[in-house]
Scaffold this motif. Structure first.
Motif, short mmCIF file in Angstrom:
data_model
loop_
_atom_site.label_atom_id
_atom_site.label_comp_id
_atom_site.label_asym_id
_atom_site.label_seq_id
_atom_site.Cartn_x
_atom_site.Cartn_y
_atom_site.Cartn_z
N ALA A 191 -2.39 -10.10 2.20
CA ALA A 191 -2.21 -9.79 0.77
C ALA A 191 -1.31 -8.57 0.60
CB ALA A 191 -3.56 -9.57 0.10
N LEU A 192 -1.53 -7.54 1.40
CA LEU A 192 -0.70 -6.33 1.31
C LEU A 192 0.75 -6.63 1.70
CD1 LEU A 192 -3.20 -3.74 2.81
CD2 LEU A 192 -2.42 -3.87 0.43
N ALA A 193 0.94 -7.44 2.74
CA ALA A 193 2.31 -7.78 3.16
C ALA A 193 3.01 -8.61 2.10
CB ALA A 193 2.27 -8.52 4.50
N VAL A 194 2.32 -9.58 1.50
CA VAL A 194 2.93 -10.39 0.44
C VAL A 194 3.29 -9.50 -0.74
CG1 VAL A 194 2.46 -12.19 -1.29
CG2 VAL A 194 1.88 -12.59 1.11
N ALA A 195 2.38 -8.61 -1.13
CA ALA A 195 2.64 -7.70 -2.25
C ALA A 195 3.86 -6.83 -1.95
CB ALA A 195 1.42 -6.84 -2.54
N GLY A 196 3.99 -6.37 -0.72
CA GLY A 196 5.13 -5.54 -0.35
C GLY A 196 6.44 -6.30 -0.38
N LEU A 197 6.40 -7.56 0.01
CA LEU A 197 7.62 -8.37 0.00
C LEU A 197 7.99 -8.85 -1.40
CD1 LEU A 197 6.92 -10.47 3.22
CD2 LEU A 197 8.77 -8.80 2.91
N ALA A 198 6.99 -8.93 -2.29
CA ALA A 198 7.23 -9.47 -3.63
C ALA A 198 7.61 -8.40 -4.64
CB ALA A 198 5.98 -10.22 -4.10
N THR A 199 7.63 -7.14 -4.26
CA THR A 199 7.98 -6.06 -5.18
C THR A 199 8.72 -4.96 -4.43
OG1 THR A 199 7.10 -4.47 -6.79
CG2 THR A 199 5.77 -4.85 -4.84
N THR A 200 9.35 -4.09 -5.15
CA THR A 200 10.07 -2.99 -4.50
C THR A 200 9.13 -1.89 -4.02
OG1 THR A 200 10.45 -1.96 -6.65
CG2 THR A 200 12.20 -3.40 -5.78
N ALA A 201 7.87 -1.92 -4.44
CA ALA A 201 6.91 -0.93 -3.97
C ALA A 201 6.63 -1.17 -2.50
CB ALA A 201 5.61 -1.02 -4.77
N ASP A 202 6.79 -0.12 -1.69
CA ASP A 202 6.56 -0.24 -0.25
C ASP A 202 5.08 -0.05 0.04
OD1 ASP A 202 6.67 -0.34 2.49
OD2 ASP A 202 7.80 1.52 2.72
N ARG A 203 4.34 -1.16 0.19
CA ARG A 203 2.90 -1.10 0.39
C ARG A 203 2.51 -0.45 1.73
NH1 ARG A 203 1.32 -1.91 -4.75
NH2 ARG A 203 2.06 -3.89 -5.52
N ALA A 204 3.39 -0.54 2.70
CA ALA A 204 3.09 0.06 4.00
C ALA A 204 3.52 1.51 4.06
CB ALA A 204 3.78 -0.73 5.12
N GLY A 205 4.24 1.99 3.06
CA GLY A 205 4.67 3.38 3.03
C GLY A 205 5.55 3.74 4.21
#
Length: 177
Positions: free
Chosen positions: A159-173
């Motif tokens: 879920a975190l990886a999909v969210a990171g790929l689907a938006t410009t927000a870098d979920r992994a920092g």
């Protein structure tokens, strides 16, 4: 009077005994090799590969990411006498009975169940990740490629990886998590 006994027979002499010993050693060595490869009612469990989710997720128009989320796996190999002995010298490997893993199910049923669990977790992870990103991408257009992997454990990372790929927000920092 000198003995007139016949000379000793060479039929059972040293060359024949050497051949018998060689055949015995060869038979024992062959037996050890066969037994070493004999299957056991167990698996050798060890860490499997770490899968980089940014590379495993197919998403239309993904945003670039600086970091990534790794999906960790566990590898199960059929145990043989040799691999079970070798596992005793490998701090990362453990011998686990088939019953402890399969729980009485057949191996085919176990694999099918674990695959279904992974696919269910994958669908949930995609839906949650897209919702967290505020994306209007259809979840059916997203796929997580992880051949031969089963179980539900990677849902949050997916879920975190999909969210990171689907938006410009870098979920992994920018980190590899």
């Amino acid at each position: 009077m000198p003995s007139t006994s016949p000379p000793p027979s060479t039929a059972d002499g040293p060359p024949r005994r050497r051949l018998q010993r060689w055949l015995l050693v060869a038979a024992v060595a062959l037996g050890v090799l066969v037994l070493a490869q004999a299957p056991l009612p167990a698996y050798v469990q060890r860490p499997g590969p770490a899968i980089a989710l940014a590379d495993a997720i197919e998403l239309p128009d993904p945003d670039p990411v600086d970091g990534d989320f790794l999906f960790l796996t566990i590898r199960l190999d059929d145990a043989t006498t040799w691999s079970a002995l070798a596992a005793g010298f490998d701090g990362d490997a453990h011998v686990v009975s088939r019953d402890a893993i399969l729980g009485g199910a057949s191996e085919a049923d176990f694999v099918a169940e674990q695959t279904a669990l992974f696919e269910s977790a994958e669908r949930t992870a995609v839906a949650v990740g897209l919702a967290a990103a505020g994306s209007d991408v259809d979840p059916d257009a997203v796929d997580i490629r992880a051949e031969g992997v089963g179980g539900p454990a990677a849902g949050l990372r997916g879920a975190l990886a999909v969210a990171g790929l689907a938006t410009t927000a870098d979920r992994a920092g920018g980190r590899v998590v």
